[in-house]
Write a protein that holds these residues in place. Structure first.
Motif, mmCIF file in Angstrom:
data_model
loop_
_atom_site.group_PDB
_atom_site.id
_atom_site.type_symbol
_atom_site.label_atom_id
_atom_site.label_comp_id
_atom_site.label_asym_id
_atom_site.label_seq_id
_atom_site.Cartn_x
_atom_site.Cartn_y
_atom_site.Cartn_z
ATOM 1 N N THR A 53 -6.613 0.558 4.236
ATOM 2 C CA THR A 53 -5.270 -0.008 4.416
ATOM 3 C C THR A 53 -4.994 -1.107 3.405
ATOM 4 O O THR A 53 -3.956 -1.771 3.488
ATOM 5 C CB THR A 53 -5.129 -0.583 5.832
ATOM 6 O OG1 THR A 53 -6.127 -1.599 6.036
ATOM 7 C CG2 THR A 53 -5.302 0.514 6.874
ATOM 8 N N GLN A 54 -5.876 -1.282 2.435
ATOM 9 C CA GLN A 54 -5.744 -2.377 1.498
ATOM 10 C C GLN A 54 -4.719 -2.066 0.412
ATOM 11 O O GLN A 54 -4.539 -0.922 0.002
ATOM 12 C CB GLN A 54 -7.099 -2.678 0.863
ATOM 13 C CG GLN A 54 -8.145 -3.083 1.892
ATOM 14 C CD GLN A 54 -9.513 -3.192 1.279
ATOM 15 O OE1 GLN A 54 -9.696 -3.913 0.320
ATOM 16 N NE2 GLN A 54 -10.472 -2.476 1.836
ATOM 17 N N SER A 55 -4.067 -3.130 -0.032
ATOM 18 C CA SER A 55 -3.137 -2.997 -1.143
ATOM 19 C C SER A 55 -3.906 -2.878 -2.452
ATOM 20 O O SER A 55 -5.108 -3.159 -2.525
ATOM 21 C CB SER A 55 -2.202 -4.208 -1.187
ATOM 22 O OG SER A 55 -1.426 -4.287 -0.012
ATOM 23 N N ALA A 56 -3.203 -2.460 -3.476
ATOM 24 C CA ALA A 56 -3.815 -2.270 -4.782
ATOM 25 C C ALA A 56 -4.013 -3.615 -5.480
ATOM 26 O O ALA A 56 -3.660 -4.679 -4.959
ATOM 27 C CB ALA A 56 -2.946 -1.336 -5.616
ATOM 28 N N THR A 57 -4.572 -3.574 -6.689
ATOM 29 C CA THR A 57 -4.792 -4.758 -7.524
ATOM 30 C C THR A 57 -4.166 -4.504 -8.880
ATOM 31 O O THR A 57 -4.484 -3.505 -9.539
ATOM 32 C CB THR A 57 -6.294 -5.043 -7.686
ATOM 33 O OG1 THR A 57 -6.878 -5.265 -6.400
ATOM 34 C CG2 THR A 57 -6.518 -6.272 -8.556
ATOM 35 N N ALA A 58 -3.285 -5.385 -9.307
ATOM 36 C CA ALA A 58 -2.585 -5.200 -10.581
ATOM 37 C C ALA A 58 -3.575 -5.042 -11.728
ATOM 38 O O ALA A 58 -4.616 -5.718 -11.785
ATOM 39 C CB ALA A 58 -1.661 -6.376 -10.844
ATOM 40 N N ASN A 59 -3.252 -4.107 -12.627
ATOM 41 C CA ASN A 59 -4.014 -3.829 -13.840
ATOM 42 C C ASN A 59 -5.329 -3.085 -13.582
ATOM 43 O O ASN A 59 -6.155 -2.973 -14.487
ATOM 44 C CB ASN A 59 -4.280 -5.106 -14.636
ATOM 45 C CG ASN A 59 -2.995 -5.773 -15.079
ATOM 46 O OD1 ASN A 59 -2.104 -5.135 -15.641
ATOM 47 N ND2 ASN A 59 -2.879 -7.077 -14.803
ATOM 48 N N ASP A 94 -12.615 -3.691 -6.233
ATOM 49 C CA ASP A 94 -13.977 -3.339 -6.636
ATOM 50 C C ASP A 94 -14.603 -2.304 -5.716
ATOM 51 O O ASP A 94 -15.391 -1.467 -6.161
ATOM 52 C CB ASP A 94 -14.858 -4.597 -6.658
ATOM 53 C CG ASP A 94 -14.558 -5.477 -7.851
ATOM 54 O OD1 ASP A 94 -14.855 -5.053 -8.975
ATOM 55 O OD2 ASP A 94 -14.006 -6.574 -7.672
ATOM 56 N N TRP A 95 -14.274 -2.357 -4.436
ATOM 57 C CA TRP A 95 -14.988 -1.540 -3.459
ATOM 58 C C TRP A 95 -14.148 -0.410 -2.857
ATOM 59 O O TRP A 95 -14.625 0.296 -1.984
ATOM 60 C CB TRP A 95 -15.516 -2.423 -2.330
ATOM 61 C CG TRP A 95 -14.455 -3.182 -1.603
ATOM 62 C CD1 TRP A 95 -13.746 -2.763 -0.504
ATOM 63 C CD2 TRP A 95 -13.939 -4.470 -1.917
ATOM 64 N NE1 TRP A 95 -12.835 -3.708 -0.123
ATOM 65 C CE2 TRP A 95 -12.930 -4.782 -0.975
ATOM 66 C CE3 TRP A 95 -14.231 -5.413 -2.907
ATOM 67 C CZ2 TRP A 95 -12.218 -5.977 -0.996
ATOM 68 C CZ3 TRP A 95 -13.518 -6.605 -2.930
ATOM 69 C CH2 TRP A 95 -12.542 -6.876 -1.985
ATOM 70 N N ALA A 96 -12.920 -0.241 -3.284
ATOM 71 C CA ALA A 96 -12.053 0.786 -2.703
ATOM 72 C C ALA A 96 -11.555 1.741 -3.781
ATOM 73 O O ALA A 96 -10.967 1.323 -4.777
ATOM 74 C CB ALA A 96 -10.869 0.154 -1.972
ATOM 75 N N LEU A 97 -11.816 3.034 -3.578
ATOM 76 C CA LEU A 97 -11.280 4.104 -4.408
ATOM 77 C C LEU A 97 -10.679 5.114 -3.447
ATOM 78 O O LEU A 97 -11.395 5.905 -2.835
ATOM 79 C CB LEU A 97 -12.374 4.734 -5.265
ATOM 80 C CG LEU A 97 -11.913 5.814 -6.257
ATOM 81 C CD1 LEU A 97 -11.034 5.209 -7.332
ATOM 82 C CD2 LEU A 97 -13.117 6.508 -6.896
ATOM 83 N N ASN A 126 0.827 -1.196 0.000
ATOM 84 C CA ASN A 126 0.000 0.000 0.000
ATOM 85 C C ASN A 126 0.869 1.257 0.000
ATOM 86 O O ASN A 126 0.540 2.255 0.628
ATOM 87 C CB ASN A 126 -0.924 -0.009 1.228
ATOM 88 C CG ASN A 126 -2.046 1.005 1.114
ATOM 89 O OD1 ASN A 126 -2.419 1.429 0.033
ATOM 90 N ND2 ASN A 126 -2.589 1.397 2.256
ATOM 91 N N VAL A 127 1.983 1.208 -0.746
ATOM 92 C CA VAL A 127 2.904 2.348 -0.748
ATOM 93 C C VAL A 127 3.219 2.876 -2.139
ATOM 94 O O VAL A 127 3.635 4.025 -2.282
ATOM 95 C CB VAL A 127 4.222 2.012 -0.020
ATOM 96 C CG1 VAL A 127 3.958 1.678 1.436
ATOM 97 C CG2 VAL A 127 4.963 0.868 -0.705
ATOM 98 N N SER A 128 3.037 2.072 -3.190
ATOM 99 C CA SER A 128 3.354 2.578 -4.531
ATOM 100 C C SER A 128 2.633 1.759 -5.590
ATOM 101 O O SER A 128 2.235 0.616 -5.361
ATOM 102 C CB SER A 128 4.862 2.544 -4.792
ATOM 103 O OG SER A 128 5.319 1.208 -4.950
#
Length: 669
Positions: A201-207, A177-180, A152-154
């Motif tokens: 605090t969630q990490s991103a999702t590739a693509n 889907d639920w985090a912006l 959750n940093v880059s």
């Protein structure tokens, strides 16, 4: 008996000590404020005197007047004698505003104009001719894609370079889907954006996707704006338009009313609030209790319209809340809080305005008892229209969600519910008599091809919830969705025209669906592509879900193979007719399919009553409901009920009008 004279004396003293103070735009702060003719003029004067108020005192603003500033609550009332902030006179509610109207623009060139403003913090609400307007962004309406991420940093965007260095701007990142989330960019090196996080605090999702905002260089479309809080300059792009022809208002006050001092027994009544950078009204402080907000209008709040944290015994009733950047009403922790008969519209619809889009709900409600005393939370008779995420999100023990009308949710995010609840092992949750319509789902910035928006969403590890007498219709995904939950009572619901009417999913999360009662529900699919039921498990335990009986699984236009089953979680599906499902599962022994077949979807009619009084509906021709009850010329629906009707091919003379008393029940009139 000896105490009685003392109590009477104390009550009399308390009553006669109550004082009314008047504020009007024609007043003077040098006045004593004790009469209309000697009224005060400003909110600053009220704030300076608030700590001297006594229980029962009233602060009264003149109707029809507008007052700039932020009210600060610094004193408590008492039981039976709250401090009241209200209105006097005739006309519309008095307005407390945080808006500054911009005039005297400076032309910066290239279609951009500026103005120095004084603001409590960086603004988050701007209107042009009364229309809520988002800040500038790049790209203007689409998303850039990032191929990889580091927790959750880059994020890394292979197509990005640092010819335009975005350090100091914000990345608005679609993490799932639920985090912006709104993420200030701390460094931009090559194709990597490093950020701090203001949201989940969630990490991103590739693509998945992101865009850039909060930077002067993003301004290239009419109405886009940027506020440089360091210099005090506010910029807006007008292009070839002349700003003198537009009314631009900028929120320059953080809150319009707030209390951070554990104050109790305060009533806010018949006041309008508009234009806040943060919450319109904010009560923050554990053990603040017995707060009442009623018959107020809250418009254009930069975060939540009304925000309570850690408060008890509060009532938020009969308010109108419109254009909040996050939730319309947010009640966090505390207990015995009631949210009743409010109208909430346009919550969390501007991407990037909320620091955390996950809470861009009509109502966000979490009840965690401050003490060991049993708590009850009630959410009832609210009308909620157009929410970025859930219509109503709630968790906690002993929360009842009853008789709400929820429409057009999940407009900004995906995987949402008109009514959503989840989390571990709470008790006493009830979802009863609600009407939920038109869940949309938004997949922009994701890799999905279809949206997921559920009418009533019972998420992982939920237990002991009653879902009864609700109506769910016109949702892009599932009407009632049960995910990894146990011991639910689901009965007397009408579910219509969703992609799937009832869905049960166990995806191997160590919490299989068991102990559920699914009974006396009406599940109606309108089209040949819709299913009445979907049952998916990783453990081949479909038959252990619970007790199913006396349900109606109807797809009148093609009543065959309407239920699907997967025993290996999406590996393969088998479609069943009702008879085939009964044989496979041993469930639904006394359940039914459609009473008649039709060839045209237009022969189906759905009606609902989202009011507190009975509603009579005229019929152009005889119709029949899913249970086989016939109607000739009209049907009367009781409050918060609905019916699915089918054109009756066999007309019987003398068919009576029918009154639907509750979901699934009918009586002749």
């Amino acid at each position: 008996m000896k105490l009685l004279p003392i109590l009477i004396f104390l009550f009399f003293c308390n009553s006669v000590s109550a004082t009314d103070y008047y504020i009007s735009s024609s007043g003077n702060d040098l006045n004593n404020g004790l009469s209309i003719s000697t009224s005060w003029k400003t909110i600053s004067k009220v704030n300076s005197k608030f700590s001297t108020l006594n229980p029962g005192d009233r602060i009264l603003f003149n109707r029809g007047d507008t007052f700039y500033g932020s009210l600060t609550i610094t004193k408590s009332g008492s039981a039976g004698s709250p401090i009241v902030i209200g209105a006097y006179g005739a006309g519309i509610n008095p307005i407390i505003t945080g808006f500054t109207t911009i005039t005297g623009w400076t032309n910066e060139g290239n279609g951009i104009y500026s103005k120095f403003i004084t603001s409590a913090s960086q603004t988050n609400i701007v209107t042009i001719d009364g229309i809520n307007t988002g800040m500038g962004r790049y790209p203007d309406s689409t998303y850039l894609n990032y191929e990889s991420f580091s927790t959750n940093v880059s994020i890394t965007d292979n197509e990005l370079n640092d010819a335009t260095n975005w350090k100091g701007a914000e990345a608005v990142i679609r993490k799932n889907d639920w985090a912006l989330d709104r993420c200030p960019i701390t460094n931009h090196a090559g194709n990597v954006l490093s950020y701090t996080n203001l949201g989940t605090t969630q990490s991103a999702t590739a693509n998945y996707g992101y865009f850039i905002q909060n930077d002067l260089r993003t301004l290239d479309q009419f109405g886009e704006w940027y506020h440089d809080i360091n210099t005090g300059k506010f910029y807006m792009y007008f292009g070839a338009d002349n700003p003198i022809n537009k009314t631009v208002k900028v929120a320059t006050q953080d809150n319009l009313l707030y209390s951070h001092n554990y104050n109790s027994y305060v009533t806010i009544d018949h006041i309008s609030f508009e234009g806040s950078i943060k919450a319109g009204m904010e009560f923050f402080g554990y053990y603040s209790d017995n707060i009442s907000i009623q018959y107020c209008d809250i418009n254009f709040a930069g975060i939540d319209g009304i925000y309570f944290e850690g408060c008890r015994n509060t009532t938020i009733s009969n308010n109108k809340i419109n254009n909040s950047s996050r939730a319309g009403i947010s009640v966090v922790e505390g207990g015995n809080n009631n949210v009743i008969s409010n109208t909430i519209t346009n919550s969390g619809l501007i991407a990037g305005a909320a620091n955390m889009g996950t809470t861009a709900d009509g109502i966000f409600f979490s009840q965690y008892a401050v003490t060991g005393t049993p708590q009850l939370g009630i959410i009832q008779y609210n009308n909620i229209d157009s929410s970025g995420y859930n219509g109503i999100y709630f968790v906690g023990n002993n929360v009842e969600v009853r008789n709400n009308f929820i429409i057009n949710s999940s407009l900004l995010l995906n995987d949402a519910g008109g009514i959503y609840t989840g989390s571990d092992f709470y008790t006493g949750r009830i979802i009863d008599g609600n009407i939920v319509l038109n869940l949309i789902g938004n997949i922009t910035g994701t890799t999905r091809s279809t949206s997921m928006a559920e009418g009533i969403y019972i998420d992982g590890h939920s237990t002991n919830i009653e879902v009864a007498n609700n109506t769910v219709a016109n949702c892009s995904h599932q009407g009632i969705f049960i995910h990894d939950s146990q011991n639910l009572n689901v009965y007397e619901n009408t579910v219509y025209n969703n992609n799937v009417q009832l869905a049960c999913l166990y995806d191997g999360a160590l919490f299989p669906i068991t102990g559920c009662l699914i009974k006396n529900n009406i599940f109606v699919s309108k089209t040949t592509t819709q299913l009445t039921g979907s049952f998916i498990s990783t453990s081949n335990d479909i038959t252990s879900i619970g007790t199913f009986d006396d349900n109606y699984y109807a797809r009148p236009i093609n009543d065959n193979l309407t239920l699907e089953v997967s025993i290996n979680a999406w590996g393969s599906f088998t479609n069943y007719s009702l008879a085939g499902w009964q044989s496979f599962s041993g469930l639904d022994a006394n359940s039914h399919k459609s009473p008649i077949s039709i060839k045209n979807e237009n022969d189906l009619r759905f009606e609902y009553n989202a009011t507190k009084v009975a509603k009579t509906i005229s019929l152009a021709y005889p119709m029949i409901d899913v249970k086989g009850t016939k109607y000739s010329t009209s049907i009367s629906l009781q409050p918060y009920t609905s019916v699915v009707l089918i054109k009756d091919p066999i007309v019987s003379p003398g068919v009576p009008t029918i009154v639907v008393a509750s979901a699934g029940d009918a009586i002749a009139s």
